[in-house]
Each structure stands twice: as structure tokens, then as C-alpha cells.
Design a protein around this motif. Structure first.
Motif, PDB file in Angstrom:
ATOM      1  N   GLN A  60       0.832  -1.206   0.000  1.00 10.37           N
ATOM      2  CA  GLN A  60       0.000   0.000   0.000  1.00 10.37           C
ATOM      3  C   GLN A  60       0.864   1.252   0.000  1.00 10.37           C
ATOM      4  O   GLN A  60       0.604   2.219  -0.728  1.00 10.37           O
ATOM      5  CB  GLN A  60      -0.908   0.000   1.233  1.00 10.37           C
ATOM      6  CG  GLN A  60      -1.840   1.194   1.320  1.00 10.37           C
ATOM      7  CD  GLN A  60      -2.946   1.155   0.292  1.00 10.37           C
ATOM      8  OE1 GLN A  60      -3.772   0.252   0.285  1.00 10.37           O
ATOM      9  NE2 GLN A  60      -2.972   2.134  -0.588  1.00 10.37           N
ATOM     10  N   LEU A  61       1.911   1.229   0.814  1.00 13.49           N
ATOM     11  CA  LEU A  61       2.815   2.381   0.873  1.00 13.49           C
ATOM     12  C   LEU A  61       3.545   2.554  -0.457  1.00 13.49           C
ATOM     13  O   LEU A  61       3.649   3.677  -0.984  1.00 13.49           O
ATOM     14  CB  LEU A  61       3.813   2.194   2.022  1.00 13.49           C
ATOM     15  CG  LEU A  61       4.873   3.293   2.196  1.00 13.49           C
ATOM     16  CD1 LEU A  61       4.212   4.644   2.445  1.00 13.49           C
ATOM     17  CD2 LEU A  61       5.824   2.941   3.336  1.00 13.49           C
ATOM     18  N   MET A  62       4.048   1.464  -1.011  1.00 13.76           N
ATOM     19  CA  MET A  62       4.784   1.540  -2.273  1.00 13.76           C
ATOM     20  C   MET A  62       3.867   2.018  -3.398  1.00 13.76           C
ATOM     21  O   MET A  62       4.271   2.836  -4.246  1.00 13.76           O
ATOM     22  CB  MET A  62       5.372   0.166  -2.613  1.00 13.76           C
ATOM     23  CG  MET A  62       6.249   0.186  -3.858  1.00 13.76           C
ATOM     24  SD  MET A  62       7.300  -1.275  -4.045  1.00 13.76           S
ATOM     25  CE  MET A  62       6.100  -2.576  -4.136  1.00 13.76           C
ATOM     26  N   ASN A  63       2.638   1.546  -3.427  1.00 12.63           N
ATOM     27  CA  ASN A  63       1.691   1.952  -4.462  1.00 12.63           C
ATOM     28  C   ASN A  63       1.359   3.436  -4.339  1.00 12.63           C
ATOM     29  O   ASN A  63       1.176   4.132  -5.337  1.00 12.63           O
ATOM     30  CB  ASN A  63       0.411   1.120  -4.359  1.00 12.63           C
ATOM     31  CG  ASN A  63      -0.503   1.333  -5.542  1.00 12.63           C
ATOM     32  OD1 ASN A  63      -0.086   1.310  -6.691  1.00 12.63           O
ATOM     33  ND2 ASN A  63      -1.778   1.564  -5.261  1.00 12.63           N
ATOM     34  N   THR A  64       1.283   3.937  -3.101  1.00  7.92           N
ATOM     35  CA  THR A  64       1.013   5.360  -2.895  1.00  7.92           C
ATOM     36  C   THR A  64       2.163   6.203  -3.430  1.00  7.92           C
ATOM     37  O   THR A  64       1.956   7.215  -4.114  1.00  7.92           O
ATOM     38  CB  THR A  64       0.789   5.652  -1.394  1.00  7.92           C
ATOM     39  OG1 THR A  64      -0.238   4.789  -0.892  1.00  7.92           O
ATOM     40  CG2 THR A  64       0.372   7.092  -1.181  1.00  7.92           C
ATOM     41  N   TYR A  65       3.384   5.791  -3.122  1.00  5.68           N
ATOM     42  CA  TYR A  65       4.557   6.501  -3.686  1.00  5.68           C
ATOM     43  C   TYR A  65       4.493   6.475  -5.216  1.00  5.68           C
ATOM     44  O   TYR A  65       4.773   7.491  -5.885  1.00  5.68           O
ATOM     45  CB  TYR A  65       5.847   5.821  -3.223  1.00  5.68           C
ATOM     46  CG  TYR A  65       6.364   6.281  -1.879  1.00  5.68           C
ATOM     47  CD1 TYR A  65       6.463   7.635  -1.569  1.00  5.68           C
ATOM     48  CD2 TYR A  65       6.790   5.354  -0.930  1.00  5.68           C
ATOM     49  CE1 TYR A  65       6.963   8.067  -0.346  1.00  5.68           C
ATOM     50  CE2 TYR A  65       7.287   5.766   0.309  1.00  5.68           C
ATOM     51  CZ  TYR A  65       7.375   7.121   0.589  1.00  5.68           C
ATOM     52  OH  TYR A  65       7.863   7.542   1.790  1.00  5.68           O
ATOM     53  N   GLN A  66       4.159   5.326  -5.774  1.00 11.16           N
ATOM     54  CA  GLN A  66       4.126   5.178  -7.238  1.00 11.16           C
ATOM     55  C   GLN A  66       3.080   6.095  -7.862  1.00 11.16           C
ATOM     56  O   GLN A  66       3.337   6.750  -8.875  1.00 11.16           O
ATOM     57  CB  GLN A  66       3.835   3.714  -7.583  1.00 11.16           C
ATOM     58  CG  GLN A  66       4.049   3.355  -9.035  1.00 11.16           C
ATOM     59  CD  GLN A  66       2.789   3.544  -9.865  1.00 11.16           C
ATOM     60  OE1 GLN A  66       2.822   4.213 -10.885  1.00 11.16           O
ATOM     61  NE2 GLN A  66       1.684   2.966  -9.449  1.00 11.16           N
ATOM     62  N   ARG A  67       1.907   6.202  -7.223  1.00  8.82           N
ATOM     63  CA  ARG A  67       0.842   7.039  -7.771  1.00  8.82           C
ATOM     64  C   ARG A  67       1.183   8.521  -7.660  1.00  8.82           C
ATOM     65  O   ARG A  67       0.665   9.349  -8.415  1.00  8.82           O
ATOM     66  CB  ARG A  67      -0.478   6.750  -7.044  1.00  8.82           C
ATOM     67  CG  ARG A  67      -1.002   5.359  -7.341  1.00  8.82           C
ATOM     68  CD  ARG A  67      -2.173   4.973  -6.463  1.00  8.82           C
ATOM     69  NE  ARG A  67      -3.417   5.561  -6.913  1.00  8.82           N
ATOM     70  CZ  ARG A  67      -4.607   5.249  -6.419  1.00  8.82           C
ATOM     71  NH1 ARG A  67      -4.697   4.339  -5.449  1.00  8.82           N
ATOM     72  NH2 ARG A  67      -5.707   5.815  -6.861  1.00  8.82           N
ATOM     73  N   LEU A  68       2.055   8.854  -6.706  1.00 12.02           N
ATOM     74  CA  LEU A  68       2.491  10.241  -6.566  1.00 12.02           C
ATOM     75  C   LEU A  68       3.687  10.572  -7.461  1.00 12.02           C
ATOM     76  O   LEU A  68       4.171  11.697  -7.479  1.00 12.02           O
ATOM     77  CB  LEU A  68       2.859  10.525  -5.104  1.00 12.02           C
ATOM     78  CG  LEU A  68       1.691  10.579  -4.111  1.00 12.02           C
ATOM     79  CD1 LEU A  68       2.197  10.582  -2.681  1.00 12.02           C
ATOM     80  CD2 LEU A  68       0.826  11.812  -4.374  1.00 12.02           C
TER      81      LEU A  68
END
Length: 600
Positions: A459-467
Motif C-alpha cells: 500500500q505504501l509503495m503503491n502510494t509513492y508510485q501514484r504520486l
């Protein structure tokens, strides 16, 4: 990872074996709302009961059996074998004498369920007392069981015969209104509200929701007076619709119940063995809780606010407890939505926060994010969010991954929305979002009470990726790779990040490392790799993946694998000839795409 019965069974077994009895019980209750929407099956419930019977207390076992109706199941003879065996184990373990009246109530419930005489249960009941040397009680409990299940033909045994309900037994697996009619005709007596409830539950468990509502409509025509047990499963189904029509339907059914029971006395005190059909005639706390969930899940606040406030007043008027987690959660959420600002609703929150349990706090955190992640984001957002989390700690409520996934998910959603607004505002807002997610990362790293798993790191990695934070995404992936806390979803996120950032070298390096450690990519991983290549103009390599590499790794491409290449071929105006090897290697799949190919 596709949610399945076997996945949930593994989770349940692990929790039970680790003596996390209540967590296993709560997972059973939540399964229909969790990914996969799987209704617990009897063998899963029995698995928990059998495993927990070695270490759990008797009250847990009784609670689990008594709540089977909430899990969408009804007990069988095997269920009671396990329960009575638990009595026997407890007596042996603690050298205690089981209370005779408790066993009597359990036997009465067995009879109420329409179950037949079971020699194995008779043997277990006798041994509960015989094994501790109380042979008189052993004979008494055996006689009670035999008499209840095989009533005497003597006229003096009317009370025993009345305890047997043949209609319940005949309708145990029925799933239609016609079955109710047949049973009533066969026995020569009308069916009761309990019988209608049994069949409605069976319909919902089997997925025939329309028949369940048909039976409910027929019950009104048949003059059946509804009770909470009849309408509870209907409200549970309505709650999944999330529309104004669903609200109207739920309130209409609730009004039927209110009209049938215009007033209510205080709820009866809890019995030592609560039966599965032991519910209030009129609206009880569980009914109001279900209605609150339906109303609060609706985006139409103006419609739901007066309805929710009216329900709270009616609940208090019926003498139901108002100092519960459910009521406190609703009152805090209403104030937050009315004011649209947590700081202004802080007094109501502080007044009622001591009544909140884990689920209540989660609901408050979700609402906090919903009203906060709008308009111009404020920097204090993160500190205020974690002040609520700190209140959970002070209440000694476990801090789980969900506390972090709630806010990370909200940041990710906001990042997606920002792509649709003006560039000047987007740049400024994205900077604040990046700062926020990094602070969440700091909180997570420093939180000694939680050990993040692959799901939370994803979830954290996906959030970084979307940003668009490719560097942060890569650093997090390296940590996950070195500690072994990653899965196929982690790989997908990294491939997506590499594709959008144009870093094929990083993606190739990652795949090489995974290949050396014999990590198996799934079909979705391969499709994401194909998309990553096409997004960066490497069509020849993408075709090679479909035609050779997937086959070498034991996987067959699907129509979707080829469709991904077609989409980018069309976008970049690439000659269709680049796909000739695909048509030769997978002619059947190619034929399925004939219509789409013609439109290129």
C-alpha cells in the motif's frame, strides 16, 4: 492473490492454533464483507471450534455456536458433537464439574434445531460426568438427551413432544416459498415466523436474494408478524446496494417491524447459553446497528441525517443501551459530517471516544480522511490523524495495518484526482501529499507496536508510485526484497512504476533477481511487464514475451495479454506486422481478437 476458501481456512487455522480465539471468531463474522465476499462454510466453523476447544474457555465456544446464524450457517449434529466434547475436555482439564443446567440448555437448543438422535453425542454427554466419577449425573444427562430426542408415547409426556419441531427439521435446507406451503399443508398447521426466517436465510446463503424478498412479501400476506430475526438477513443484503433505493427499502422493512412491535421493554438478561434463534421481537441493537451502517455508507447525507437522528431517538425510547461502540461511532460521525471539520467536532469525539472499540476508531479515521482530503490540504492533517491513533493506544486497542492503509489509500485517491485539475494547483498539492506520505512512512517505521507485512508495504509503495515518487518506490522495494516481505502484487507495483517512469533497466534488473531466486511470476505480472515494455516503445520485446518467455516459464498468455499490445500499437500508430509472430504462435487467441484487429 485471489481470495478463496482455502486462503481463509489457512488464516483461520493459524489464528486458532496461536490461541487468537477472538480474532478467528471475528474473521469468520467479517468474511462476507472482506475480499471475495465468502460466506463461512460449516467445515471452517467446525475447524475453529475443534482447534480452539483445546485452549479456549467454554464461553467462547458457546458464543461461537450461538452466532452461527450471523455467519450464514446453522449448526449440525457435528457442531454439537464438538461443543459437548469441549465440555468434556474442560472438565478433564480443570477437574471441574460442568453445570447440569448449562448442558440442559444446550440439549434444548439441539432439539430446537430439529436434529436427530446421535449416538456419538449420547456417548460424549455420558462421559462428561462418568470420566470424573459422577455416574449418577452421567445417567441423568444421558436420560435427558434420550428423552428429549425420543419422547415417550405416554400422554404425560406432552411437554417433551412439544419441544420437537418437525417443520424446522423439514425446512432445514429449503430455499423457496413453495416449500413453506408444502410443509404447512403436510403438517396441517401454519408455519411460524421462525420457519420463514430459516428459509429466507437459506435463500440468501445460496445467492437467491430475489426469492428471499419474495418470501418476505408472502409472509406479510400470510399474516406473519415479523421479528428482528426475520428482517436482519434482508437488511444485511440491502446494505450491499449503497443507493437511495436501498435506503428506502431498508427503512420500509424497519417500519414493518416497528408497526408490528410499537413498544418494547428492556432487553432480557443474557442467558448462560444463548440460543441461535434468541432475538428480540421488536428492533434490537443489532437491527439499529445494521440500519446505521446502511445510512452512513450513503453519500446522500442530507437524506440520511434526519433518518439517523430519528433512529437514535427511537433506539433510546425502546430502552436499548446507548453507551455502546455503535451508538458512539454514529454520534461522532454525524457531528463530523455536519460540521465537515474534525477540529470543530472534537468535543463530541472526546466525550464519546472511551466507548469506541477497534472498529469504531477505524470508522472515525476513515471519516477523518474523507472530510480532510478535500480542497487545499493542510500540513497539520497527519499530526491530528495520529492523535486519534494515539487515543487507540491509550485505550489499549491494537494498532493494526489498517490504521496505516486507511490514510495511505486516501492519499492515493487524492493523487489520482489531482491529475484532472490545473497544473499550478496540482504541483503544489502533490508536494504536500508527498510530504504527508513520507511522514506516514516515518510513523510506520518508528511504530514498535506493528510489524508491517507485504500488504501494508504494498500500500505504501503503491502510494509513492501514484504520486510519481520513483526513487522512494525503488528504495522501499529494495528493503522489501532484502527482508523477503514482498509478493506478486509488490512486483506488479514496481513494474508499473518502472513503466510510467521509463526505467526499463530497473525493471529488467528486478526480474533477473527474481528469476535467480526462482520467484514465480503470475499471469498478471507478465501482463504488467508486457504493458511496461509497450508503454516505452519496446514492441518487439513485448511480442517475444508473449511468444516465448511466458511459455518457457510454464504460462500461457491470454487474450488480455495480446490486447495490451494491440492497445499500444493503436496508440502509437505502429504497423500491425509487428504482431505477426503472435498470430503464428497463438492462432486461437488471435482469432478471438479478429474484430478488434479489423478496427485498428
Amino acid at each position: 492473490m485471489k481470495p478463496s476458501k482455502s486462503v481463509y481456512s489457512s488464516m483461520l487455522l493459524h489464528l486458532a492454533e496461536e490461541q487468537c480465539h477472538r480474532q478467528a471468531f471475528e474473521l469468520l463474522l467479517k468474511m462476507p464483507q472482506l475480499p471475495g465476499r465468502i460466506t463461512p462454510e460449516l467445515d471452517q466453523i467446525h475447524l475453529i471450534l475443534e482447534t480452539c476447544s483445546e485452549t479456549a474457555d467454554l464461553q467462547f465456544m458457546k458464543d461461537c455456536v450461538a452466532n452461527m446464524r450471523r455467519m450464514g450457517q446453522r449448526p449440525t449434529a457435528m457442531t454439537f458433537r464438538i461443543l459437548f466434547a469441549a465440555y468434556q475436555k474442560l472438565a478433564a482439564r480443570d477437574s471441574s464439574f460442568p453445570i447440569f443446567d448449562e448442558l440442559s440448555l444446550a440439549i434444548k437448543e439441539y432439539v430446537r434445531q430439529g436434529l436427530a438422535f446421535d449416538p456419538a453425542i449420547a456417548h460424549t454427554l455420558h462421559n462428561i460426568y462418568a470420566n470424573i466419577g459422577d455416574f449418577d449425573r452421567a445417567q441423568d444427562i444421558l436420560a435427558l438427551y434420550e428423552t428429549a430426542l425420543a419422547p415417550s408415547q405416554d400422554e404425560s409426556s406432552d411437554s417433551n413432544r412439544q419441544s420437537w419441531d418437525p417443520a424446522r427439521s423439514m425446512l432445514r435446507r429449503s430455499k423457496s416459498y413453495s416449500d413453506i406451503e408444502k410443509v404447512a399443508q403436510t403438517l396441517g398447521v401454519p408455519c411460524s415466523v421462525d420457519h420463514y426466517s430459516i428459509v429466507i436465510n437459506n435463500c440468501i446463503r445460496s445467492g437467491d436474494v430475489s426469492e428471499a424478498f419474495h418470501i418476505y412479501a408472502a409472509s406479510k400476506e400470510d399474516g406473519i408478524v415479523p421479528d428482528s430475526g426475520l428482517i436482519a438477513p434482508l437488511l444485511r443484503v440491502i446494505g450491499e446496494e449503497r443507493s437511495d433505493e436501498a435506503i428506502d427499502k431498508a427503512m420500509a422493512i424497519y417500519q414493518d417491524l416497528v408497526n408490528a412491535h410499537p413498544s418494547s421493554s428492556l432487553p432480557p438478561s443474557r442467558q448462560s447459553f444463548k440460543t441461535l434463534d434468541d432475538h428480540s421481537e421488536g428492533p434490537d441493537a443489532a437491527i439499529y446497528d445494521r440500519l446505521f451502517r446502511i445510512l452512513l455508507s450513503s453519500p446522500n447525507f442530507n437524506k440520511c441525517l434526519p433518518l439517523t437522528e430519528a433512529l437514535l431517538e427511537e433506539m433510546a425510547g425502546r430502552g436499548l443501551p446507548m453507551d455502546t461502540n455503535s451508538v458512539a461511532t454514529v454520534q461522532i460521525l454525524l457531528e463530523m459530517r455536519r460540521l465537515r471539520n474534525f477540529s470543530e467536532a472534537i468535543d463530541v469525539y472526546r466525550e464519546r471516544r472511551d466507548r469506541l472499540n477497534e472498529h469504531g476508531f477505524h470508522a472515525i479515521l476513515q471519516e477523518y480522511c474523507r472530510i480532510s482530503f478535500v480542497g487545499d490540504l493542510e500540513v497539520p492533517l497527519i499530526t491530528q490523524y495520529f492523535s486519534i491513533v494515539n487515543d487507540m493506544r491509550l485505550r489499549k486497542i491494537s494498532i493494526t495495518s489498517k490504521v496505516y492503509t486507511i490514510i495511505l489509500h486516501s492519499i492515493g485517491v487524492m493523487a489520482t484526482k489531482l491529475k484532472q485539475v490545473g497544473s499550478a494547483y496540482r504541483i503544489s498539492a502533490l508536494e504536500r501529499l508527498v510530504s504527508t506520505v513520507r511522514r506516514v512512512h516515518d510513523y510506520l517505521t518508528l511504530d514498535a507496536s506493528i510489524s508491517p507485512d507485504a500488504i501494508l508495504w504494498n500500500q505504501l509503495m503503491n502510494t509513492y508510485q501514484r504520486l510519481g515518487c520513483f526513487g522512494d518506490t525503488c528504495r522501499l522495494w529494495e528493503m522489501m526484497y532484502l527482508t523477503g516481505r514482498f509478493d506478486q502484487i509488490s512486483v506488479n507495483i514496481m513494474l508499473d512504476a518502472c513503466g510510467f517512469a521509463g526505467h526499463l533497466d530497473v525493471a529488467k534488473s528486478m526480474l533477473s533477481k527474481l528469476a535467480r531466486m526462482r520467484f514465480a511470476l503470475d499471469l498478471r505480472n507478465w501482463n504488467t511487464w508486457i504493458e511496461c515494455l509497450c508503454r516505452n516503445g519496446k514492441f518487439d520485446h513485448a511480442v517475444e514475451v508473449v511468444c516465448k518467455e511466458m511459455k518457457q516459464n510454464g504460462l500461457k498468455p491470454t487474450v488480455e495479454s495480446i490486447r495490451i499490445i494491440l492497445k499500444f500499437v493503436k496508440r502509437d500508430n505502429i504497423p500491425l506486422s509487428v504482431l505477426r509472430p503472435v498470430s503464428e504462435s497463438w492462432p486461437q487467441l488471435w482469432k478471438q481478437l479478429a474484430h478488434e484487429i479489423q478496427n485498428l
